[in-house]
Motif scaffolding. Sequence first.
Motif, PDB file in Angstrom:
ATOM      1  N   GLY A 244     -18.243  -7.806   3.724  1.00  0.00           N
ATOM      2  CA  GLY A 244     -18.373  -7.039   4.958  1.00  0.00           C
ATOM      3  C   GLY A 244     -17.294  -6.002   5.166  1.00  0.00           C
ATOM      4  N   LYS A 245     -16.061  -6.325   4.814  1.00  0.00           N
ATOM      5  CA  LYS A 245     -14.965  -5.372   5.005  1.00  0.00           C
ATOM      6  C   LYS A 245     -15.078  -4.216   4.031  1.00  0.00           C
ATOM      7  CE  LYS A 245     -11.714  -8.788   6.890  1.00  0.00           C
ATOM      8  NZ  LYS A 245     -12.602  -9.971   6.851  1.00  0.00           N
ATOM      9  N   CYS A 246     -15.434  -4.513   2.791  1.00  0.00           N
ATOM     10  CA  CYS A 246     -15.595  -3.446   1.804  1.00  0.00           C
ATOM     11  C   CYS A 246     -16.762  -2.534   2.197  1.00  0.00           C
ATOM     12  CB  CYS A 246     -15.841  -4.064   0.425  1.00  0.00           C
ATOM     13  SG  CYS A 246     -15.631  -2.914  -0.947  1.00  0.00           S
ATOM     14  N   LEU A 247     -17.827  -3.121   2.709  1.00  0.00           N
ATOM     15  CA  LEU A 247     -18.972  -2.329   3.154  1.00  0.00           C
ATOM     16  C   LEU A 247     -18.583  -1.423   4.317  1.00  0.00           C
ATOM     17  CD1 LEU A 247     -21.998  -1.756   2.823  1.00  0.00           C
ATOM     18  CD2 LEU A 247     -22.438  -3.637   4.421  1.00  0.00           C
ATOM     19  N   ALA A 248     -17.771  -1.935   5.243  1.00  0.00           N
ATOM     20  CA  ALA A 248     -17.311  -1.110   6.369  1.00  0.00           C
ATOM     21  C   ALA A 248     -16.484   0.068   5.867  1.00  0.00           C
ATOM     22  CB  ALA A 248     -16.488  -1.960   7.335  1.00  0.00           C
ATOM     23  N   LEU A 249     -15.644  -0.158   4.867  1.00  0.00           N
ATOM     24  CA  LEU A 249     -14.850   0.935   4.306  1.00  0.00           C
ATOM     25  C   LEU A 249     -15.738   1.948   3.597  1.00  0.00           C
ATOM     26  CD1 LEU A 249     -11.826  -1.160   3.052  1.00  0.00           C
ATOM     27  CD2 LEU A 249     -11.676   0.777   4.624  1.00  0.00           C
ATOM     28  N   ALA A 250     -16.762   1.454   2.890  1.00  0.00           N
ATOM     29  CA  ALA A 250     -17.695   2.362   2.225  1.00  0.00           C
ATOM     30  C   ALA A 250     -18.421   3.220   3.248  1.00  0.00           C
ATOM     31  CB  ALA A 250     -18.701   1.567   1.395  1.00  0.00           C
ATOM     32  N   ASP A 251     -18.820   2.626   4.360  1.00  0.00           N
ATOM     33  CA  ASP A 251     -19.509   3.383   5.413  1.00  0.00           C
ATOM     34  C   ASP A 251     -18.589   4.425   6.041  1.00  0.00           C
ATOM     35  OD1 ASP A 251     -21.778   1.893   4.955  1.00  0.00           O
ATOM     36  OD2 ASP A 251     -21.500   0.569   6.681  1.00  0.00           O
ATOM     37  N   ARG A 252     -17.324   4.079   6.218  1.00  0.00           N
ATOM     38  CA  ARG A 252     -16.378   5.025   6.813  1.00  0.00           C
ATOM     39  C   ARG A 252     -16.055   6.181   5.875  1.00  0.00           C
ATOM     40  NH1 ARG A 252     -11.681   1.682  10.074  1.00  0.00           N
ATOM     41  NH2 ARG A 252     -13.065   0.491  11.460  1.00  0.00           N
ATOM     42  N   ARG A 253     -16.013   5.877   4.595  1.00  0.00           N
ATOM     43  CA  ARG A 253     -15.600   6.900   3.633  1.00  0.00           C
ATOM     44  C   ARG A 253     -16.613   8.028   3.530  1.00  0.00           C
ATOM     45  NH1 ARG A 253     -13.120   5.818  -2.225  1.00  0.00           N
ATOM     46  NH2 ARG A 253     -11.258   6.310  -1.044  1.00  0.00           N
ATOM     47  N   GLY A 254     -17.865   7.740   3.728  1.00  0.00           N
ATOM     48  CA  GLY A 254     -18.865   8.780   3.553  1.00  0.00           C
ATOM     49  C   GLY A 254     -19.029   9.120   2.083  1.00  0.00           C
ATOM     50  N   GLU A 255     -19.043  10.373   1.769  1.00  0.00           N
ATOM     51  CA  GLU A 255     -19.322  10.801   0.394  1.00  0.00           C
ATOM     52  C   GLU A 255     -18.065  11.158  -0.391  1.00  0.00           C
ATOM     53  OE1 GLU A 255     -22.302  10.462  -0.827  1.00  0.00           O
ATOM     54  OE2 GLU A 255     -23.003   9.794   1.156  1.00  0.00           O
TER      55      GLU A 255
ATOM     56  N   GLY B  54     -25.692   5.007  -1.589  1.00  0.00           N
ATOM     57  CA  GLY B  54     -25.384   5.523  -2.920  1.00  0.00           C
ATOM     58  C   GLY B  54     -24.906   4.455  -3.890  1.00  0.00           C
ATOM     59  N   GLY B  55     -24.907   3.185  -3.473  1.00  0.00           N
ATOM     60  CA  GLY B  55     -24.478   2.096  -4.353  1.00  0.00           C
ATOM     61  C   GLY B  55     -23.066   2.275  -4.854  1.00  0.00           C
ATOM     62  N   ARG B  56     -22.165   2.693  -3.974  1.00  0.00           N
ATOM     63  CA  ARG B  56     -20.832   3.115  -4.416  1.00  0.00           C
ATOM     64  C   ARG B  56     -19.801   1.993  -4.451  1.00  0.00           C
ATOM     65  NH1 ARG B  56     -18.716   6.049  -0.987  1.00  0.00           N
ATOM     66  NH2 ARG B  56     -20.219   5.795   0.685  1.00  0.00           N
ATOM     67  N   ILE B  57     -20.208   0.749  -4.252  1.00  0.00           N
ATOM     68  CA  ILE B  57     -19.275  -0.375  -4.390  1.00  0.00           C
ATOM     69  C   ILE B  57     -19.485  -1.008  -5.763  1.00  0.00           C
ATOM     70  CG2 ILE B  57     -18.600  -2.646  -3.531  1.00  0.00           C
ATOM     71  CD1 ILE B  57     -19.429  -1.771  -0.748  1.00  0.00           C
ATOM     72  N   ILE B  58     -18.412  -1.084  -6.527  1.00  0.00           N
ATOM     73  CA  ILE B  58     -18.470  -1.688  -7.867  1.00  0.00           C
ATOM     74  C   ILE B  58     -18.087  -3.165  -7.734  1.00  0.00           C
ATOM     75  CG2 ILE B  58     -17.587  -1.597 -10.217  1.00  0.00           C
ATOM     76  CD1 ILE B  58     -16.691   1.331  -9.547  1.00  0.00           C
ATOM     77  N   VAL B  59     -19.010  -4.057  -8.025  1.00  0.00           N
ATOM     78  CA  VAL B  59     -18.764  -5.496  -7.903  1.00  0.00           C
ATOM     79  C   VAL B  59     -18.308  -6.049  -9.252  1.00  0.00           C
ATOM     80  CG1 VAL B  59     -19.777  -7.735  -7.362  1.00  0.00           C
ATOM     81  CG2 VAL B  59     -20.455  -5.710  -6.054  1.00  0.00           C
ATOM     82  N   VAL B  60     -17.216  -6.795  -9.220  1.00  0.00           N
ATOM     83  CA  VAL B  60     -16.651  -7.369 -10.442  1.00  0.00           C
ATOM     84  C   VAL B  60     -16.445  -8.871 -10.238  1.00  0.00           C
ATOM     85  CG1 VAL B  60     -14.721  -7.348 -12.065  1.00  0.00           C
ATOM     86  CG2 VAL B  60     -15.482  -5.206 -11.003  1.00  0.00           C
ATOM     87  N   ALA B  61     -16.891  -9.655 -11.187  1.00  0.00           N
ATOM     88  CA  ALA B  61     -16.646 -11.098 -11.166  1.00  0.00           C
ATOM     89  C   ALA B  61     -15.346 -11.375 -11.906  1.00  0.00           C
ATOM     90  CB  ALA B  61     -17.804 -11.849 -11.819  1.00  0.00           C
ATOM     91  N   GLY B  62     -14.341 -11.841 -11.167  1.00  0.00           N
ATOM     92  CA  GLY B  62     -13.053 -12.092 -11.783  1.00  0.00           C
ATOM     93  C   GLY B  62     -12.088 -12.709 -10.799  1.00  0.00           C
ATOM     94  N   ASP B  63     -10.884 -12.962 -11.248  1.00  0.00           N
ATOM     95  CA  ASP B  63      -9.873 -13.667 -10.464  1.00  0.00           C
ATOM     96  C   ASP B  63      -8.656 -12.762 -10.289  1.00  0.00           C
ATOM     97  OD1 ASP B  63      -8.129 -15.423  -9.278  1.00  0.00           O
ATOM     98  OD2 ASP B  63      -8.357 -17.010 -10.782  1.00  0.00           O
ATOM     99  N   ILE B  64      -8.324 -12.457  -9.049  1.00  0.00           N
ATOM    100  CA  ILE B  64      -7.158 -11.615  -8.790  1.00  0.00           C
ATOM    101  C   ILE B  64      -5.886 -12.270  -9.307  1.00  0.00           C
ATOM    102  CG2 ILE B  64      -6.792 -12.584  -6.477  1.00  0.00           C
ATOM    103  CD1 ILE B  64      -6.161  -8.943  -7.618  1.00  0.00           C
TER     104      ILE B  64
END
Length: 435
Positions: free
Chosen positions: A261-272, A299-309
Motif C-alpha cells: 500500500g505504501k509503495c502504491l501510494a508513492l507510485a500514485d504521487r509520482r505520476g509519470e 503503467g505497471g511501474r512498481i518492480i516486485v522482487v522476491a528477496g530478503d533485505i
Amino acid sequence: MAIDQSPTRLSPWSLAVQLLARWIEENVRADTLLEQLPSEWSGKERARCQHLFLGALRHKGRIDALLRGWLQQAPRARLRAILWVAGYELIEGGEDGHAARVGHHAVEQTKTLASGAEARLVNAVVRKLGEALASQAAPGKFPSADALGDYFSHPQWLVARWLAQYGAVATRQLLEWNQSPSPIYGRWRELTPVPAEMSAALRATRWPGMLEVVPGHWGEVEQAVKQGRLYVQDPSTLNAVDLVGLQPGEDFLDACASPGGKCLALADRRGEGEGRLVALDLPGMRQERLKANAAKARGGRIIVVAGDIADPEAASLIDAGLPLSYDAVLLDVPCSNTGVMRHRVDVRWRLRPDDISKHARQQLSLLRAAARRVKAGGRLVYSTCSLDREENEAVVEAFLKESSRRFVLEKTAHSLPWESGCDGAGAFLLSRRTY
C-alpha cells in the motif's frame, strides 16, 4: 475443525460461532478465518457474521472474567464460542426484552450446534451474564491494570505496560478506542472525482486524500476496491509515505513491501516521473498480495522482487538487474501491531510479553540491513504500526548510537489513536551523510 456447511446451521450467528471455535482450537488468525465466509452470502449476511465474530473477540476478556467465577472448568471450544457471541450481544444492548431474546436464541442455537445438556448450561449462564453485565460499572478513576484489563478486554500485562508508558488517562482512552468498531478508510486513486453514484457511500475526512466508507454502504464501493480505483488504507499509513518525500527521477526501495500500500501510494504521487520503484519482500504467500497491489500502479511501474533485505549480498536485487543503493529506502518493519488493535482485534490475544523485545531485536537488525541500501545523501524511513517505545524510538536510538557518523535523525511522525483519531504508528526520517 471443518466449517459445517449444512443449510440448517449456515446462518451468520452459527457461522460466527464455528469460526470462533476454530480460532480457539487451531490458532488461526481472525482475518484468515473471515476470508472463508460463503461467497453466495449477501453483503448483509457477511457483515452480520463479521460483526458478531469480531465483536465477540473484542469483548471476550470481559466475558471470560465473569465466566471464571461461575464455571469450574473452561467449556469446550464451541460452547465457549456460543457464550462469547451471546455475551457480546448482551454488551451491545438493544430494545426492551433484548436480554431474554439473546438468551432464548443462544439456547436454541446450542441445541443444534452442541447438545441438549449444554443448552441447559447456556440457559443458566447467559441469564447470569445478562444480569452481571447490566449491573457492571466501568472501573473508577484510578483502577488497577487487572481491573482495566478485565473490563476493557485486554491482557493485563499489556495494560500495565501502557500505564507505565502513557499514564492512566491516555491508557483508558486507548482501551476505549480499541473496543469500538473500526471505520473503513480508503484512498481514491482515480484522477477524476468520485462518481456521483458513489458520493453517498464515501465521505471526506480530516486527512487530505482519504475517504471514509459510510457504514452500511460497503456494497456500493466494493467493486471500486476490486478495480483498484479505491485502495483501502488507514490514514496513519501515509505518515511514512509523507516522510519519504520521493522526488522525480529518484530510485526508491520499499524493503519490507507487502502488502504494497505504501509503495502504491508513492507510485500514485509520482505520476509519470522517471526513477525506479522497487518493492522487495520475502518469497511466499506475501508475494501474491504484493504483486496484486503493485499491478494496480498506473503503467505497471512498481518492480516486485522476491528477496530478503537482510541478505548482505543483495542477491535478489543483483539477479533482477537492479541497483544496490537507492535515493530513498522505506523500511516498514514487522512489529507487535499494538497500534492497529482496533481492527486487528485478535492481536491482543496472540501477543506475548516477550514478543515486543523479540520484535525490537529483529527491527534493529533489519534497520542495519536497510541502511546498506541507502545512497550517500539519501534517505531512510523507518516505520512501524506499534505504539511501543521499545519498537520505535529505542530502535532508532540504538541504530544511531552505532551509525551516527553515517546517519542523522531528521524528523519523526507519531500517530497516537486517542490524539490522531486513526491507527497508531511511528515513522522516522533518517538521512545519510554525504561523506
